[in-house]
Design a protein around this motif. Structure first.
Motif, PDB file in Angstrom:
ATOM      1  N   GLY A 158       0.758  -1.294  -0.107  1.00  0.00           N
ATOM      2  CA  GLY A 158      -0.005   0.212  -0.003  1.00  0.00           C
ATOM      3  C   GLY A 158       0.871   1.373  -0.004  1.00  0.00           C
ATOM      4  N   TRP A 159       1.967   1.267   0.386  1.00  0.00           N
ATOM      5  CA  TRP A 159       2.826   2.283   0.568  1.00  0.00           C
ATOM      6  C   TRP A 159       3.544   2.883  -0.774  1.00  0.00           C
ATOM      7  CZ3 TRP A 159       3.654   6.974   2.632  1.00  0.00           C
ATOM      8  CH2 TRP A 159       5.113   7.682   2.488  1.00  0.00           C
ATOM      9  N   ASP A 160       3.518   3.702  -1.440  1.00  0.00           N
ATOM     10  CA  ASP A 160       4.328   4.400  -2.250  1.00  0.00           C
ATOM     11  C   ASP A 160       4.655   5.856  -2.209  1.00  0.00           C
ATOM     12  OD1 ASP A 160       5.459   5.333  -5.003  1.00  0.00           O
ATOM     13  OD2 ASP A 160       4.214   3.429  -5.903  1.00  0.00           O
ATOM     14  N   VAL A 161       5.838   6.040  -2.098  1.00  0.00           N
ATOM     15  CA  VAL A 161       6.196   7.553  -1.886  1.00  0.00           C
ATOM     16  C   VAL A 161       5.707   8.494  -2.783  1.00  0.00           C
ATOM     17  CG1 VAL A 161       8.281   7.261  -3.070  1.00  0.00           C
ATOM     18  CG2 VAL A 161       8.142   9.140  -1.195  1.00  0.00           C
ATOM     19  N   ARG A 162       5.254   8.048  -4.211  1.00  0.00           N
ATOM     20  CA  ARG A 162       4.987   9.079  -5.179  1.00  0.00           C
ATOM     21  C   ARG A 162       3.504   9.418  -5.101  1.00  0.00           C
ATOM     22  NH1 ARG A 162       6.837   4.459  -9.917  1.00  0.00           N
ATOM     23  NH2 ARG A 162       6.216   3.447  -8.090  1.00  0.00           N
ATOM     24  N   GLU A 163       2.647   8.274  -4.195  1.00  0.00           N
ATOM     25  CA  GLU A 163       1.190   8.585  -3.759  1.00  0.00           C
ATOM     26  C   GLU A 163       1.456   9.719  -2.955  1.00  0.00           C
ATOM     27  OE1 GLU A 163      -1.225   7.884  -5.295  1.00  0.00           O
ATOM     28  OE2 GLU A 163      -0.401   6.271  -6.689  1.00  0.00           O
ATOM     29  N   ALA A 164       2.221   9.679  -1.966  1.00  0.00           N
ATOM     30  CA  ALA A 164       2.223  10.682  -0.978  1.00  0.00           C
ATOM     31  C   ALA A 164       2.510  12.027  -1.417  1.00  0.00           C
ATOM     32  CB  ALA A 164       3.258  10.307  -0.049  1.00  0.00           C
ATOM     33  N   ILE A 165       3.672  11.945  -2.606  1.00  0.00           N
ATOM     34  CA  ILE A 165       3.948  13.202  -3.166  1.00  0.00           C
ATOM     35  C   ILE A 165       2.631  13.912  -3.951  1.00  0.00           C
ATOM     36  CG2 ILE A 165       5.415  14.548  -4.968  1.00  0.00           C
ATOM     37  CD1 ILE A 165       7.668  12.248  -4.062  1.00  0.00           C
ATOM     38  N   ARG A 166       2.043  12.960  -4.937  1.00  0.00           N
ATOM     39  CA  ARG A 166       0.970  13.316  -5.703  1.00  0.00           C
ATOM     40  C   ARG A 166       0.016  14.085  -4.569  1.00  0.00           C
ATOM     41  NH1 ARG A 166       2.193   9.152  -9.047  1.00  0.00           N
ATOM     42  NH2 ARG A 166       0.853   7.802  -8.041  1.00  0.00           N
ATOM     43  N   THR A 167      -0.407  13.363  -3.744  1.00  0.00           N
ATOM     44  CA  THR A 167      -1.543  13.878  -2.776  1.00  0.00           C
ATOM     45  C   THR A 167      -1.043  15.294  -2.091  1.00  0.00           C
ATOM     46  OG1 THR A 167      -2.114  11.637  -2.107  1.00  0.00           O
ATOM     47  CG2 THR A 167      -2.577  13.513  -0.509  1.00  0.00           C
ATOM     48  N   HIS A 168       0.259  15.634  -1.486  1.00  0.00           N
ATOM     49  CA  HIS A 168       0.560  17.049  -1.196  1.00  0.00           C
ATOM     50  C   HIS A 168       0.526  17.720  -2.388  1.00  0.00           C
ATOM     51  CE1 HIS A 168       2.840  19.727   1.398  1.00  0.00           C
ATOM     52  NE2 HIS A 168       3.359  20.125   0.163  1.00  0.00           N
ATOM     53  N   VAL A 169       0.907  17.599  -3.554  1.00  0.00           N
ATOM     54  CA  VAL A 169       0.892  18.643  -4.541  1.00  0.00           C
ATOM     55  C   VAL A 169      -0.544  19.038  -5.070  1.00  0.00           C
ATOM     56  CG1 VAL A 169       1.358  18.998  -7.083  1.00  0.00           C
ATOM     57  CG2 VAL A 169       3.009  17.626  -5.789  1.00  0.00           C
ATOM     58  N   LEU A 170      -1.417  18.112  -4.793  1.00  0.00           N
ATOM     59  CA  LEU A 170      -2.660  18.264  -4.993  1.00  0.00           C
ATOM     60  C   LEU A 170      -3.473  19.019  -3.976  1.00  0.00           C
ATOM     61  CD1 LEU A 170      -3.929  14.705  -6.719  1.00  0.00           C
ATOM     62  CD2 LEU A 170      -3.373  17.153  -8.042  1.00  0.00           C
ATOM     63  N   ASP A 171      -3.157  18.940  -2.865  1.00  0.00           N
ATOM     64  CA  ASP A 171      -3.780  19.401  -1.656  1.00  0.00           C
ATOM     65  C   ASP A 171      -3.149  20.604  -1.127  1.00  0.00           C
ATOM     66  OD1 ASP A 171      -5.490  17.277  -1.901  1.00  0.00           O
ATOM     67  OD2 ASP A 171      -4.703  16.023  -0.330  1.00  0.00           O
ATOM     68  N   SER A 172      -2.008  20.893  -1.414  1.00  0.00           N
ATOM     69  CA  SER A 172      -1.499  22.068  -0.731  1.00  0.00           C
ATOM     70  C   SER A 172      -0.608  23.086  -1.600  1.00  0.00           C
ATOM     71  CB  SER A 172      -0.143  21.499   0.152  1.00  0.00           C
ATOM     72  OG  SER A 172       0.438  22.503   0.800  1.00  0.00           O
ATOM     73  N   PRO A 173      -0.727  24.087  -1.487  1.00  0.00           N
ATOM     74  CA  PRO A 173      -0.424  25.315  -2.395  1.00  0.00           C
ATOM     75  C   PRO A 173       1.402  25.439  -2.139  1.00  0.00           C
ATOM     76  CG  PRO A 173      -1.357  26.223  -0.736  1.00  0.00           C
ATOM     77  CD  PRO A 173      -1.595  24.826  -0.296  1.00  0.00           C
ATOM     78  N   TYR A 174       1.789  24.894  -1.106  1.00  0.00           N
ATOM     79  CA  TYR A 174       2.998  25.146  -0.915  1.00  0.00           C
ATOM     80  C   TYR A 174       4.117  23.990  -1.348  1.00  0.00           C
ATOM     81  CZ  TYR A 174       1.061  28.091   2.534  1.00  0.00           C
ATOM     82  OH  TYR A 174      -0.011  29.168   3.148  1.00  0.00           O
ATOM     83  N   PRO A 175       5.196  24.152  -1.759  1.00  0.00           N
ATOM     84  CA  PRO A 175       6.035  23.505  -2.168  1.00  0.00           C
ATOM     85  C   PRO A 175       6.363  22.209  -1.204  1.00  0.00           C
ATOM     86  CG  PRO A 175       7.114  25.423  -2.592  1.00  0.00           C
ATOM     87  CD  PRO A 175       5.850  25.531  -1.835  1.00  0.00           C
ATOM     88  N   ILE A 176       6.798  20.911  -1.594  1.00  0.00           N
ATOM     89  CA  ILE A 176       6.753  19.859  -0.666  1.00  0.00           C
ATOM     90  C   ILE A 176       8.092  19.890  -0.066  1.00  0.00           C
ATOM     91  CG2 ILE A 176       7.567  18.183  -2.749  1.00  0.00           C
ATOM     92  CD1 ILE A 176       5.788  16.269  -1.030  1.00  0.00           C
ATOM     93  N   LEU A 177       8.121  19.488   1.331  1.00  0.00           N
ATOM     94  CA  LEU A 177       9.337  19.555   2.021  1.00  0.00           C
ATOM     95  C   LEU A 177       9.498  18.015   2.339  1.00  0.00           C
ATOM     96  CD1 LEU A 177       8.901  22.595   4.077  1.00  0.00           C
ATOM     97  CD2 LEU A 177      10.352  22.335   2.356  1.00  0.00           C
ATOM     98  N   PRO A 178      10.618  17.734   2.730  1.00  0.00           N
ATOM     99  CA  PRO A 178      11.084  16.094   3.186  1.00  0.00           C
ATOM    100  C   PRO A 178      10.318  15.703   4.258  1.00  0.00           C
ATOM    101  CG  PRO A 178      13.106  17.496   3.544  1.00  0.00           C
ATOM    102  CD  PRO A 178      12.152  18.475   2.649  1.00  0.00           C
ATOM    103  N   VAL A 179       9.901  16.937   5.165  1.00  0.00           N
ATOM    104  CA  VAL A 179       9.213  16.484   6.281  1.00  0.00           C
ATOM    105  C   VAL A 179       7.792  16.113   6.247  1.00  0.00           C
ATOM    106  CG1 VAL A 179      10.893  17.684   7.995  1.00  0.00           C
ATOM    107  CG2 VAL A 179       8.747  18.994   6.725  1.00  0.00           C
ATOM    108  N   ASP A 180       7.437  16.631   4.884  1.00  0.00           N
ATOM    109  CA  ASP A 180       5.925  16.388   4.434  1.00  0.00           C
ATOM    110  C   ASP A 180       6.029  14.614   4.165  1.00  0.00           C
ATOM    111  OD1 ASP A 180       5.096  18.848   4.779  1.00  0.00           O
ATOM    112  OD2 ASP A 180       5.638  19.557   2.800  1.00  0.00           O
ATOM    113  N   VAL A 181       6.897  14.247   3.526  1.00  0.00           N
ATOM    114  CA  VAL A 181       6.980  12.629   3.050  1.00  0.00           C
ATOM    115  C   VAL A 181       7.229  12.112   4.399  1.00  0.00           C
ATOM    116  CG1 VAL A 181       8.276  11.188   1.839  1.00  0.00           C
ATOM    117  CG2 VAL A 181       7.961  13.492   0.801  1.00  0.00           C
ATOM    118  N   ALA A 182       8.270  12.584   5.136  1.00  0.00           N
ATOM    119  CA  ALA A 182       8.403  11.684   6.238  1.00  0.00           C
ATOM    120  C   ALA A 182       7.409  11.355   7.363  1.00  0.00           C
ATOM    121  CB  ALA A 182       9.378  12.340   7.204  1.00  0.00           C
ATOM    122  N   ARG A 183       6.421  12.642   7.475  1.00  0.00           N
ATOM    123  CA  ARG A 183       5.243  12.572   8.052  1.00  0.00           C
ATOM    124  C   ARG A 183       4.143  11.483   7.624  1.00  0.00           C
ATOM    125  NH1 ARG A 183       5.358  19.099   9.275  1.00  0.00           N
ATOM    126  NH2 ARG A 183       6.972  18.930  10.776  1.00  0.00           N
ATOM    127  N   ALA A 184       4.107  11.733   6.188  1.00  0.00           N
ATOM    128  CA  ALA A 184       3.140  11.001   5.554  1.00  0.00           C
ATOM    129  C   ALA A 184       3.487   9.471   5.973  1.00  0.00           C
ATOM    130  CB  ALA A 184       3.097  11.089   4.177  1.00  0.00           C
TER     131      ALA A 184
END
Length: 229
Positions: free
Chosen positions: A49-75
């Motif tokens: 079930g985990w795929d880092v690309r899914e977490a990245i796509r979710t952040h890009v679609l939901d947040s107006p801010y550039p993604i940070l490494p902590v966003d991926v780590a928290r996901a």
């Protein structure tokens, strides 16, 4: 993730959000070092079930801010915590008289779930369907989920159900299969006796061991109607 996997992640993010691209050699090297420092214990993908690309796509679609490494780590931590919450610790195969081996197997199973190596064990969850195949033979032999001896032992504590079962066994109509026109008890519920006070007002009611005669007549009429139809 290894450095080459982190580099692939940064390239993928750059395609989705060009704001994160670093063109200078020093900046790109520092960005890679920062991301690898925070994501070295985060897997790129797992089979469950985990795929880092899914977490990245979710952040890009939901947040107006550039993604940070902590966003991926928290996901990843959120996903890992959800897996551990669903995990139910299957009984270890180790000897229960050996607490060290027993505990080591439990911790090993939880660590495997936490790192995404295995899926959570959810064998205690409610499932749909019929009885387990191992129980089908026993149910056919007993004829019911409740053995007759247990049913007889429970009869004094649930007189309404015992009377209903006895009536059905004797070939009489199932009175609790219809609504009672006298006390307005719903289908499946026992009839109730109204308690009237000296002033003529109802003070309460108590369940009856036997249904009202009008309910029995109504159940018999319903059986006759169904037979005629």
């Amino acid at each position: 993730m290894e450095r080459r996997e982190v580099a692939a992640v940064l390239a993928y993010i750059g395609r989705l959000d060009p704001r994160t691209i670093r063109t200078a050699t020093g900046e790109a090297r520092d960005q890679l070092a920062q991301w690898h420092e925070l994501l070295h214990d985060v897997p790129f993908a797992t089979n469950y079930g985990w795929d880092v690309r899914e977490a990245i796509r979710t952040h890009v679609l939901d947040s107006p801010y550039p993604i940070l490494p902590v966003d991926v780590a928290r996901a990843w931590r959120t996903y890992r915590r959800a897996c551990l919450d669903r995990h139910t610790d299957p009984t270890p195969a180790a000897d229960p008289d050996d607490p060290t081996a027993w505990r080591a197997e439990l911790l090993g199973g939880r660590q495997a779930v936490a790192t995404g190596m295995v899926a959570p064990s959810t064998h205690r969850q409610l499932t749909k369907g019929g009885p387990h195949p191992d129980m089908e033979a026993g149910l056919r032999a007993v004829g019911s989920c409740v053995p007759p001896t247990i049913r007889a032992a429970l009869a004094p504590y649930r007189p309404a159900r015992a009377a209903r079962e006895a009536a059905v066994a004797a070939g009489l109509p199932d009175a609790l299969g219809v609504r009672c026109p006298w006390c307005h008890a719903r289908e499946g519920e026992p009839c109730r006796s109204r308690l009237v006070g000296p002033d003529g007002r109802a003070r309460g009611n108590a369940p009856r061991a036997t249904p009202h005669p009008t309910r029995i007549d109504l159940a018999a009429a319903e059986i006759t109607r169904q037979g005629a139809a």
